[in-house]
Write an enzyme that holds these catalytic residues in place. Structure first.
Site, PDB file in Angstrom:
ATOM      1  N   TYR A  57      25.229  13.817  26.924  1.00 41.08           N
ATOM      2  CA  TYR A  57      26.377  12.911  27.000  1.00 41.08           C
ATOM      3  C   TYR A  57      25.888  11.489  27.278  1.00 41.08           C
ATOM      4  CZ  TYR A  57      29.385  17.016  26.977  1.00 41.08           C
ATOM      5  OH  TYR A  57      30.028  18.179  26.620  1.00 41.08           O
ATOM      6  N   ASP A  85      27.729  26.488  28.443  1.00 40.84           N
ATOM      7  CA  ASP A  85      26.594  26.495  29.361  1.00 40.84           C
ATOM      8  C   ASP A  85      27.106  26.374  30.788  1.00 40.84           C
ATOM      9  OD1 ASP A  85      27.521  23.921  29.371  1.00 40.84           O
ATOM     10  OD2 ASP A  85      25.689  22.999  28.618  1.00 40.84           O
TER      11      ASP A  85
END
Length: 875
Positions: free
Chosen positions: A239, A80
């Site tokens: 994350y 991405d």
């Protein structure tokens, strides 16, 4: 202190002594070369001159503008285009570590320059992201918005400009783990530059000290309360860092600062936080059953503290961890690959492999555990390189059997915002480590499967340092000429078909398409030319002023009149200067123009010949209905401001040129001497109506649609029928290009969904009946009815103008219809938009919209044109 300074030299001596004892298996220098190259494919912002990736270009030009900073650099995270600061910093630390302790490997393999280039690039970003001692920007780009677009980074700012949000931590909302990890990255990188660029190394140390102090002074009390993802909420779900404590990052950052500066304050801090890094559940045993990753640094701290400080407690913790995975209860495949997690299998294996190789070198080849750890580490890397039952390399471009179609937008090179188009990757993402399967076999190369085929900067980080360590032992030269040249691909093209033609005219539909990928780029300077040979026109006594150029539908900024080329050859130029055409979606990557050149309609003599035109091709007459954009038409050249981009120009003065040569830029726009108008005529021996014919004439209705046309006539009759010949969703009726797969419906196409027939009102890939792009036609079993006396639709990539002409000389009548992406035509005896007012749109009677002032709309189930757009209102 002596151990700290002498470690790299000691490792070099240990690897030299051990060389040859385990045999060379792979070209580790080549693996190192390609793994570093992968980081250049991940670069964001303006690319440095030394970037070697031919298909990459400058990107995300506005990163940081929302906060008044220049945050354009750094690494895109994975497949991405988000810049997640936490895994970026963790990756930089691991890559730099290999450069510190395996410096000789980098220098002897010729990769040190590339290592320093890439570390400088990412650290320059960290410097920009750290504008004040207690401020750090830890993310640029909204992950959810970013993941809505499957296309190249170079056009991201055209497609989803609002997605580039800058997110930070500061004193009011800190992020202990992010600040400490970034400190580690900058300190480790500083060591790679020490002795080569001491000023830059000192700058990195200054930032590292400030960041570690920021992390330490704002830490909380629980180990998770000041985790960065509590403040940079955009990282949550991608994350999130609260699954572990942040004390390991504090120890890790302090350890690297001690190593880089020699200041014992940082060693004491590393020792302090060492004891807080976490324990196995309901025990006092330090964690050992997981492994090194972007959020878990304890295992690296064990190994580096053991090597640098040497206390028995550090060796015990390092060996407990390595034994668990090499000979203990850690989950391993029969081939010896460790299985830490289902996602990123090869990442964890490579990271553990590097720690094992480093630790083995630190304890030396005479140590009784050396072979265990060295062989274990080598096995992890060799498995990834292809030493497995399937002989499957998981490193793109390495070995004989490697993946290509990984989950990576840039290397895929889609122009249509589609993960499945094109079928195969257009570029080789050399060096990228794919996630891999949970086993020795069973890998499926499928970019849709992001678990097995994801690539990421952190996947390559431990791997990069591990292959540097193995090169130190076994060698294996890098490639002499790397990277190889990129294969040529079609990056710009024109698709075309003939809408209609007759004895006195030809009407073309042409679609310019931007498939650029080397690099991808938006263009606002495109123009195309259609060339005509007017020899027969002039021979019949006509002049240029007798010819009419008209355009019923076009997305061009201008369509010129006939311009002279050479001899009796002239061209019409369609210019696309009003907006940016970029490879970012079905509508974004292409523009359509439909234009007609005709002789005066005062005669029906056959005085026009298409076949001698330089841009004519007989295939325009027989285009498959599923080819929305027509057939590839290299005889219709496409240009930009620098000259010819694609196609072939006709000879000029005895020479011709193709897209491999340049030509002059676009001529200035000039208007035709005769005004644009619909061309229609009738005579006593021909019929201009498509609904009638006579004994000496035939009627031909030609549609610009590249798909199918359908018509029905009924009087309150069932419109569903058996549906035997109608596609059932999701068996689409049309495709975007000749090599593509059916993936949408065009205006007029019929499809069945849950027993009901629906007709597409315009280009659509939504579920039939789910929105305004579909009209319900009734049940397949005959449950629906229609009150319309007649309806007709011609499916196309776009909308709708028609003009008709007839020729008595040939005894034929032709009605041509051009179409746009937003409409299909219908007539109804029961209703119309605009209170009955109609628009004469180049011979096509279209209802005038009531609620849509301009452009095209769909009201009361019918296509309509806005009153501001209509040129001729009729009652």
């Amino acid at each position: 202190m002596l151990k700290k300074l002498a470690l790299a030299a000691g490792i070099a001596a240990a690897t030299l002594a051990a060389s040859g004892s385990h045999g060379q298996t792979f070209a580790y220098g080549e693996a190192l070369q390609k793994s570093i190259y992968f980081y250049e494919a991940q670069q964001a912002g303006p690319l440095p001159e030394w970037n070697r990736v031919a298909w990459r270009g400058d990107s995300v030009p506005d990163d940081g503008a929302d906060v008044g900073l220049d945050l354009r650099g750094g690494w895109f995270d994975a497949g991405d285009h988000v810049k997640f600061g936490f895994p970026m910093a963790a990756s930089a630390t691991l890559v730099a570590w290999g450069g510190v302790d395996y410096k000789d490997a980098y220098e002897q393999s010729g990769q040190m320059e590339h290592l320093r280039n890439n570390l400088r690039f990412v650290n320059d970003y960290f410097i920009s992201a750290h504008p004040a001692p207690n401020v750090l920007y830890g993310q640029v780009g909204d992950g959810s918005a970013d993941h809505t677009f499957w296309g190249p980074a170079e056009v991201l700012h055209h497609k989803i400009p609002g997605s580039r949000i800058s997110m930070k931590i500061d004193e009011s909302c800190p992020g202990t783990d992010l600040a400490a990890e970034t400190a580690a990255a900058m300190a480790a990188s500083a060591m790679v530059f020490q002795g080569e660029d001491d000023a830059y190394a000192a700058t990195l140390i200054t930032h590292a000290k400030q960041l570690w102090q920021f992390a330490d002074s704002t830490k909380g009390t629980t180990g998770t309360d000041t985790a960065y993802s509590n403040c940079i909420t955009g990282a949550q779900g991608f994350y999130t860092s609260t699954y572990g404590v942040y004390y390991d990052e504090l120890a890790w950052g302090a350890l690297w600062l001690w190593r880089a500066t020699g200041e014992d304050f940082y060693l004491e801090q590393a020792k302090h936080y060492y004891g807080l890094m976490g324990f196995e559940n309901q025990t006092t045993t330090p964690v050992y059953t997981w492994s090194l990753g972007w959020n878990d640094k304890a295992y690296a701290v064990y190994v580096l503290m053991a090597a640098l400080v040497g206390d028995e407690v550090y060796h015990a913790d390092a060996q407990r961890y390595l034994d668990h995975w090499s000979v203990g209860e850690g989950n391993r495949t029969p081939n010896g690959l460790i299985l830490v997690d289902s996602w990123g299998v090869n990442r964890y294996a490579a990271n553990a492999g590097y720690l094992a190789l480093f630790y083995a070198d630190a304890i030396g080849s005479d140590h009784p555990l050396y072979d265990r750890y060295h062989n274990f580490g080598k096995k992890q890397i060799d498995h990834i390189l292809g030493d497995n039952p399937d002989n499957q390399s998981y490193v793109v471009g390495f070995g004989d059997n490697f993946p290509i179609n990984v989950h990576h937008r840039g290397s895929h090179g889609s122009w249509s915002d589609s993960i499945s188009n094109p079928v195969n990757q257009r570029h080789v993402l050399y060096g990228a480590v794919a996630g891999g399967p949970q086993g020795d076999t069973g890998y499926e190369e499928d970019r849709n499967d992001y678990v097995q085929n994801e690539v990421a900067t952190d996947y390559n980080s431990g791997f990069t340092s591990a292959v540097a360590a193995l090169y130190d032992h076994y060698g294996g030269a890098p490639l002499a000429n790397f990277p190889p040249p990129e294969p040529e691909s079609v990056e710009y093209l024109v698709g075309a078909k003939i809408n209609s033609s007759g004895n006195r005219f030809v009407e073309m539909k042409a679609v310019i398409q931007n498939h650029s990928t080397t690099p991808a780029q938006g263009k606002d300077d495109l123009y195309m030319r259609y060339f005509y040979d007017l020899s027969e026109v002039f021979a019949a006594g006509y002049s240029l002023n007798d010819l009419t150029v008209a355009s019923g539908y076009n997305q061009a900024s201008d369509v010129t009149g006939l311009q002279h080329w050479d001899g009796n050859v002239y061209y019409v130029e369609a210019q696309f200067y009003d907006d940016v055409v970029f490879p970012g979606g079905q509508s974004a990557h292409r523009r359509e123009v439909q234009f007609r050149v005709s002789l005066p309609t005062t005669s029906n003599l056959a005085e026009w010949d298409n076949t001698n035109d330089p841009s004519f091709d007989p295939s325009y007459l027989t285009v498959d209905s599923s080819l929305t954009y027509g057939i590839d038409a290299p005889k219709i050249p496409l240009y930009d401001a620098n000259g010819l981009l694609w196609g072939e120009e006709p000879p000029r003065g005895g020479t011709s040129s193709s897209s491999s040569s340049s030509s002059s830029s676009s001529s200035s726009s000039s208007s035709s001497s005769s005004s644009s108008s619909s061309s229609s005529s009738s005579s006593s021996n021909s019929s201009s109506s498509s609904s009638s014919s006579s004994s000496n004439s035939s009627s031909s209705n030609s549609s610009s649609s590249s798909s199918s046309s359908s018509s029905s006539s009924s009087s309150s009759s069932s419109s569903g029928g058996t549906c035997a010949d109608v596609n059932v969703y999701p068996n689409w009726t049309a495709r975007d290009w000749a090599g593509g797969v059916p993936n949408h419906a065009e205006a007029g196409d019929l499809m069945v969904y849950q027993g009901t027939v629906y007709q597409a009102n315009w280009y659509t890939n939504s579920v039939p009946g789910s929105d305004a792009s579909w009209t319900n036609q009734g049940l397949c079993a005959g449950g629906g009815s229609s009150s319309s006396s007649s309806s007709s639709s011609s499916s196309s990539s776009s909308s709708s103008s028609s003009s008709s002409s007839s020729s008595g000389a040939s005894g034929s009548s032709s009605s041509s219809s051009s179409s746009s992406s937003s409409s299909s035509s219908s007539s109804s005896s029961s209703s119309s938009s605009g209170g009955g007012a109609m628009c004469n749109w180049y011979g096509w009677q279209v209802p005038i919209c009531e609620d849509t002032p301009s452009g095209w709309g769909n009201e009361n189930g019918q296509t309509c044109v806005g009153p501001d757009t209509c040129q001729e209102v009729v009652n």
